[in-house]
Design an enzyme around this catalytic site. Sequence first.
Site, PDB file in Angstrom:
ATOM      1  N   ILE A 100       0.082 -29.887   8.352  1.00 36.56           N
ATOM      2  CA  ILE A 100      -0.973 -30.545   8.861  1.00 36.56           C
ATOM      3  C   ILE A 100      -2.022 -30.236   7.755  1.00 36.56           C
ATOM      4  O   ILE A 100      -2.635 -29.377   7.808  1.00 36.56           O
ATOM      5  CB  ILE A 100      -1.339 -30.302  10.388  1.00 36.56           C
ATOM      6  CG1 ILE A 100      -0.021 -30.767  11.069  1.00 36.56           C
ATOM      7  CG2 ILE A 100      -2.574 -31.191  10.881  1.00 36.56           C
ATOM      8  CD1 ILE A 100      -0.190 -30.017  12.711  1.00 36.56           C
ATOM      9  N   LYS A 101      -2.704 -31.450   7.295  1.00 40.74           N
ATOM     10  CA  LYS A 101      -4.076 -31.291   6.581  1.00 40.74           C
ATOM     11  C   LYS A 101      -5.071 -31.962   7.504  1.00 40.74           C
ATOM     12  O   LYS A 101      -4.917 -33.152   7.877  1.00 40.74           O
ATOM     13  CB  LYS A 101      -3.814 -31.898   5.218  1.00 40.74           C
ATOM     14  CG  LYS A 101      -5.199 -32.125   4.554  1.00 40.74           C
ATOM     15  CD  LYS A 101      -4.805 -32.974   3.080  1.00 40.74           C
ATOM     16  CE  LYS A 101      -6.371 -32.974   2.364  1.00 40.74           C
ATOM     17  NZ  LYS A 101      -6.762 -34.108   2.294  1.00 40.74           N
ATOM     18  N   THR A 102      -6.140 -31.275   7.940  1.00 43.37           N
ATOM     19  CA  THR A 102      -7.199 -31.894   8.671  1.00 43.37           C
ATOM     20  C   THR A 102      -8.578 -31.159   8.327  1.00 43.37           C
ATOM     21  O   THR A 102      -8.848 -30.331   7.534  1.00 43.37           O
ATOM     22  CB  THR A 102      -6.690 -31.834  10.010  1.00 43.37           C
ATOM     23  OG1 THR A 102      -7.692 -32.710  10.878  1.00 43.37           O
ATOM     24  CG2 THR A 102      -7.061 -30.471  10.716  1.00 43.37           C
TER      25      THR A 102
END
Length: 272
Positions: free
Chosen positions: A183-185
């Site tokens: 997950i990239k956030t």
Amino acid sequence: MISSQDVGKRVRLSRILPDGRSVIFAFDHGIEHGPGEIPEERLDPRLLIREVVEAGVDAIMTTPGIARLTWDIWANRVAMIIKVSGKTSIRPQDDQFLQSAISSVDEVVALGGDGVAATVYWGSQFEDKMLERWTRIRLRAEKLGLPALQLAYPRGPHIKNRYAVDIVAYGARAAMETGADLIKTYYTGSTESFRRVVSAAGGVPVLMSGGARTPSPQEFLHKVYSVMEAGGGGVVVGRNIFQAGDIRAMVKAIRAIVHEGFDPEKASKLLG
């Protein structure tokens, strides 16, 4: 006995996250923001990709065109994650919360990629369409043994502050529950708040999106340290690397925090 697909995914994840953490260079900015954000002397993707590979990034996340143009530079040296969704900043304003298909999982495999990446704008009026596309991408990647990285970005007309911890944590949780392997956030401003984002992801590695270039490299290193202290899985960084005065020194400093546990002050000494 685990399936062949599970073996393939584990092998590729081990390339992306060599010690469970990763420094990923993001380079999809040409399509997303236009070439103006890229320093003129670094517009040639072969020159830039060579520099970041030699600087020591663990992986690169980029578009299919750049992956194809630079394959001989990154092959067998760093992991390659290919983004299969994208948009331009010059499309109609009403469509800015929508990303379109720019590649496929099968092309990622054909290019020798180690992972596939796609964006979901959680809260967008196009959430349904993007989620449907994400599901097709993830299921195909699963079948072929590729990890799927979701750029989990809460954006939409009803979201007042996309960096608010409750909103970012919601996006991370939604990414986990829709099958993301990575997950990239967004960074939420503090170690304590980002820890809540990591917790919401339920064990799926959460990597900070580097975002716009910070006023100083030292400020960015403090963000990286905060993310790692919160239990993050690393960083996905573009502008704070390719707009840096010394790319190699910046990558070295980021790596020192992510992989060696340096604090920001100690890592800053590597900037020269």
